[in-house]
Scaffold this active site. Structure first.
Site, PDB file in Angstrom:
ATOM      1  N   GLU A 378       2.653  -6.231   6.801  1.00 16.37           N
ATOM      2  CA  GLU A 378       3.911  -6.959   6.298  1.00 16.37           C
ATOM      3  C   GLU A 378       3.667  -8.465   6.251  1.00 16.37           C
ATOM      4  O   GLU A 378       2.891  -8.944   6.905  1.00 16.37           O
ATOM      5  CB  GLU A 378       5.056  -6.534   7.523  1.00 16.37           C
ATOM      6  CG  GLU A 378       6.564  -7.065   7.104  1.00 16.37           C
ATOM      7  CD  GLU A 378       6.575  -8.703   7.636  1.00 16.37           C
ATOM      8  OE1 GLU A 378       7.580  -9.169   7.166  1.00 16.37           O
ATOM      9  OE2 GLU A 378       5.640  -9.280   8.107  1.00 16.37           O
ATOM     10  N   ASP A 380       5.063 -12.160   3.914  1.00 15.17           N
ATOM     11  CA  ASP A 380       6.209 -13.216   3.437  1.00 15.17           C
ATOM     12  C   ASP A 380       5.670 -13.826   2.201  1.00 15.17           C
ATOM     13  O   ASP A 380       4.653 -14.353   2.460  1.00 15.17           O
ATOM     14  CB  ASP A 380       6.617 -14.000   4.636  1.00 15.17           C
ATOM     15  CG  ASP A 380       7.094 -13.454   6.039  1.00 15.17           C
ATOM     16  OD1 ASP A 380       8.078 -12.759   6.068  1.00 15.17           O
ATOM     17  OD2 ASP A 380       6.058 -13.373   6.785  1.00 15.17           O
TER      18      ASP A 380
END
Length: 686
Positions: A378, A380
C-alpha cells in the site's frame, strides 16, 4: 451582534415589553438548540456519523444519473443477517489512523459529506446458509419454469434469483421462448425472499425495467447481461442497482482473457463477473479477485456429479455459485462445519511497506513487507513540481525526511537528495523517496501487486498515474483507491477499465446492518467502487450481508494483533497492517500431495497435503480425509485410504491450522480423485 450593555439589560428586564422580548428570544434559542441536538442524535442513532459518508445525499443517489463513461464520484446458520441485528459489534481502538493517517478515524477526506437516508432501506432479508465458511459463496439460481418458482421455499432458498426479462417486462425461460408471467406477478410471488437479478438482452428492456424499478423504489437488485453495455446503461440511469456481466460462454481463459474480463466488467460499471464453472480454477478465481472482480461461477448440474461440481467451486474460492440445484448447493455448504473455514486467502496489505521495521514508503520497506508474505504494497502518491509521482505519505517532507516544505513544490531531483530515514535513523543510513516506477519494478520482481492511494488533489497527478500504468504495462499490478471522490471520477474518465476503491471512515454498523449497508451500497454504487473502510463498527454480520450484494470490503489499519486475527477469521478481502510479518508463518493455502490415486483392490495409501504459508514456505503435513462420494469404493481410517470395490471416489483433504492465542481455522484442498482398479495402479503426484 447586540451591544453588551443592551444584552445584560435583557437578562434582567425592568418592563413588561422587555420581559416579552426576552421570553421570545429564549424561545427561539431553545428551539435552535433542540434542532441542533436532533441533527446530532439522528446520525448517531443510525450508526452513521454525519462526517463519515461521502458527498452526495442518498435521495439524490436514488435518482441521479452517471454521465456516460464516468463514475459519480461465520454467521449463525439459518438466520437472516440483514434485518434486526443484535449486538456483536467488534471492539476497536478509537481514533486509529488508517492508510491515510488523517488522524481521525472516520474522515472521508472527500469534502462535505452526508449520511444515507433511512427512507431508502429496502434490503431483502437473505437467509445465511448453514456452514462455518467465512463469507461462504452466495447461492444463485435462474428461474427456468413456473414449477421451479413454487419449489423455491425456505430453508433452501438461494440468496439471488435471476429472472430473464423481455421488452414487455415479461419473465421468460433463459432461452426467451416460454413466457412465465409478468415481472410484477413473479416479484409478488417471490415476495421479497430473494434478491432479484434481472437478465436483459436489449436496450428497450433496460429502459422499461429501470423505469419500473424507480417507480416501485426497488433498490436491492442486480441487472445482468452478457452485453456489458446494457448493464452500463441500466447503472447509468439508476446507479443504486448493481451490475453483473455474464462471461459464462467465454472461451479465452488466458491471463489476458482474465484481464479482459476485469476490463469489461469495470468499464461497464459492474463488480461481478459470471464465469463458466470449467474456467473457475483456484488460480483464475484468485487472479480476478485480487484485481477487484467478484467471481460468480455458473454450474450446470448433471445428476450424479452435481455434488462434486459444487464442492469443486466452493474450494476454488468463488464468491457465488449460479446453479439450477440450489438445494444441493446449500446442502454442500453444511459439510464445512468443523472449524471456522477460509476458502479464500485474506490478502495481506503491507501498509506503507513495513513501517514497523523500516522507513515507511521506501523501497526497502516495501521489500520487507512483500518478503514477509504481503500480497500488496500500500502506498501514498504525490506529484512533483516537474511531473513525477513519488511515494510519500504526508504533503510535506519534514515528517519522514531531513528536508522541509511541500512535496509538490520539489522537483524529483531535489527530493532524491533528501534522506527519508527520519523515523529509522539507525540501520538505514541513507534511503530515498521512491518513484512509482521504482515501486512497480519491485512489485513485479516479487510477483505481487500495489494498492495505490492517490493523495494528491492535483488533476495532473491522476493523468500521470494512468500514463505510468500504461508506459510500464502495469495494469495487472495495480488497484487504485482514494479519499478524494473527484480524483476517482477522473480515473474513471481516463481509464474506465481500472477498478478503484473509495476510502471512507466509519460507515458500517454491526448492530444496524440493514440501515448502514443500505446507505453504504448507495455510496459505493454511484461511484462503482469497493469499500475501503476503517474497521471501526465493521463486523461479521455486515460483511456476510455485504457479500450477497457483491460488495468488496477491505478494512484498515490493523496495528492491534487481536483485531488483526479477528478480521482474518472473518475472511476479509484485504487486511491492511504495519505488521505484515504477523501472518508470515500462518497457513495460506493447502494442495493435495497426490492429485489422483489409482489403487489395487485392498491396497492402502496415505494422503497428505502441502501447506503453504503466507511467506511461501511449503511443508508436507497430515490431513483429515472427507469422503464426498464413492463411499462404497473405499474405506478411510485416519490418514489412510483402502480400496474396497472397483470404481471411483472423491475426497477432500482438510488441514486445521493453529495460530497463537488458540486460534484455529480449516483449509481444504480441491477434490481428489481415487480410482480402484482390478489391475493395480500408482499414485500420481503433483
Amino acid at each position: 451582534m447586540q451591544h453588551p450593555a443592551k444584552f445584560f439589560k435583557y437578562l434582567k428586564p425592568s418592563t413588561g415589553k422587555e420581559r416579552k422580548l426576552l421570553t421570545r428570544r429564549w424561545s427561539f434559542l431553545c428551539v435552535g438548540v433542540l434542532l441542533a441536538l436532533v441533527s446530532i442524535v439522528i446520525p448517531l442513532q443510525a450508526g452513521l456519523p454525519h462526517a463519515q459518508m461521502a458527498d452526495t445525499d442518498s435521495k439524490v443517489l436514488e435518482s441521479s444519473r452517471i454521465p456516460a463513461g464516468q463514475i459519480s464520484a461465520g454467521a449463525n446458520p439459518g438466520r437472516t443477517l440483514d434485518k434486526a441485528q443484535s449486538g456483536g459489534q467488534a471492539s476497536h481502538a478509537k481514533g486509529e489512523t488508517g492508510p491515510q493517517g488523517e488522524g481521525k478515524a472516520g474522515s472521508t477526506g472527500a469534502g462535505a459529506a452526508s449520511k444515507p437516508s433511512a427512507a431508502g432501506n429496502k434490503l431483502i432479508p437473505v437467509m445465511e446458509p448453514d456452514t462455518r465458511i467465512a463469507l461462504a459463496p452466495t447461492i444463485v439460481t435462474e428461474l427456468q419454469n413456473k414449477e421451479e418458482l413454487s419449489k423455491l421455499k425456505a430453508p433452501a432458498l438461494p440468496a439471488t434469483l435471476i429472472l430473464h426479462v423481455n421488452s414487455g417486462l415479461i419473465v421468460t425461460d433463459p432461452a426467451g421462448k416460454t413466457e412465465l408471467g409478468s415481472l410484477e406477478t413473479v416479484l409478488s410471488t417471490v415476495d421479497g425472499q430473494m434478491i432479484p437479478a434481472f437478465y436483459v438482452k436489449n436496450k428497450e428492456t433496460v429502459d422499461r425495467l429501470v423505469s419500473m424499478l424507480k417507480r416501485k423504489g426497488i433498490e436491492d437488485a442486480f441487472v445482468v447481461s452478457d452485453q456489458g453495455e446494457l448493464v452500463k446503461r441500466a447503472r447509468t440511469e439508476y446507479p443504486v442497482v448493481r451490475g453483473i456481466v455474464d462471461f459464462s460462454a467465454a472461451g479465452d481463459l488466458s491471463r489476458e482473457g482474465l484481464m479482459n474480463i476485469r476490463r469489461q466488467t469495470t468499464k461497464n460499471l459492474a463488480k461481478i463477473a459470471i464465469m463458466p464453472a470449467a474456467a473457475s480454477s483456484r488460480e483464475a478465481v484468485n487472479y480476478l479477485q485480487q484485481r477487484l472482480i467478484v467471481v460468480w461461477a455458473k454450474e450446470i448440474s448433471d445428476a450424479p456429479r452435481t455434488n462434486l461440481a459444487v464442492h469443486t467451486l466452493i474450494t476454488a474460492g468463488v464468491n457465488g455459485i449460479v446453479t439450477d440445484s440450489p438445494k444441493i448447493a446449500l446442502g454442500a455448504l453444511k459439510l464445512y462445519s468443523h472449524e471456522k473455514t477460509l476458502v479464500r486467502k485474506p490478502y495481506i496489505i503491507a501498509h506503507r511497506g513495513m513501517p514497523s521495521k523500516a522507513p515507511e514508503n521506501t523501497i526497502i520497506s516495501g521489500r520487507l513487507g512483500l518478503e514477509a508474505g504481503a500480497d500488496f504494497i500500500e502506498n501514498d502518491m504525490y506529484l512533483t513540481k516537474d511531473g513525477h509521482l513519488v511515494i510519500i505519505h504526508d504533503p510535506v517532507v519534514e515528517s519522514t525526511t531531513n528536508g522541509k516544505g511541500k512535496v509538490e513544490d520539489f522537483t524529483l531531483a531535489q527530493l532524491k537528495k533528501l534522506n527519508a530515514n527520519k523515523l529509522f535513523p539507525s540501520g538505514y543510513p541513507n534511503v530515498q523517496i521512491p518513484t512509482l516506477e521504482e515501486q512497480i519494478d519491485l512489485a513485479r520482481s516479487k510477483g505481487k501487486m500495489i494498492l495505490a492511494e492517490m493523495k494528491s488533489k492535483n488533476p495532473a497527478a491522476m493523468e500521470k498515474l494512468v500514463q505510468v500504468i500504461r508506459d510500464k504495462n502495469a495494469e495487472d499490478l495495480m488497484n487504485v483507491m482514494s479519499f478524494d471522490a473527484e480524483q476517482l471520477r477522473r480515473l474513471s474518465e481516463l481509464m474506465p477499465e481500472m477498478p478503484c476503491g473509495l476510502l471512507t471512515g466509519e460507515i458500517a454498523n454491526e448492530s444496524k446492518v440493514d440501515q448502514s449497508l443500505s446507505g453504504t451500497l448507495k455510496l459505493m454504487q454511484v461511484r462503482n467502487t469497493t469499500l475501503n473502510t476503517t474497521y471501526s463498527g465493521l463486523g461479521q454480520n455486515f460483511m456476510e450481508a455485504a457479500k450477497h450484494r457483491g460488495l468488496i470490503v477491505s478494512p484498515w489499519t490493523f496495528n492491534d494483533k487481536a483485531n488483526f486475527m479477528r478480521y482474518f477469521g472473518y475472511g476479509a478481502y484485504g487486511i491492511t497492517t504495519d505488521y505484515a510479518f504477523w501472518a508470515s508463518d500462518w497457513a495460506a493455502s493447502v494442495t493435495p500431495g497426490i492429485e489422483k490415486v489409482v489403487l489395487d483392490m485392498n491396497e492402502s495409501t496415505g494422503l497428505s497435503v502441502i501447506v503453504e504459508t503466507f511467506k511461501g514456505t511449503r511443508t508436507d503435513s497430515k490431513a483429515e480425509i472427507i469422503v464426498l462420494d464413492g463411499q462404497d469404493k473405499i474405506v478411510v481410517s485416519g490418514g489412510k485410504v483402502t480400496a474396497k470395490e472397483q470404481g471411483t471416489a472423491h475426497v477432500l483433504l482438510r488441514y486445521t491450522a493453529s495460530i497463537e492465542g488458540g486460534g484455529r481455522y480449516d483449509l481444504y484442498t480441491q477434490p481428489v480423485t481415487l480410482e480402484v482398479s482390478e489391475t493395480g495402479g500408482a499414485a500420481v503426484k503433483l
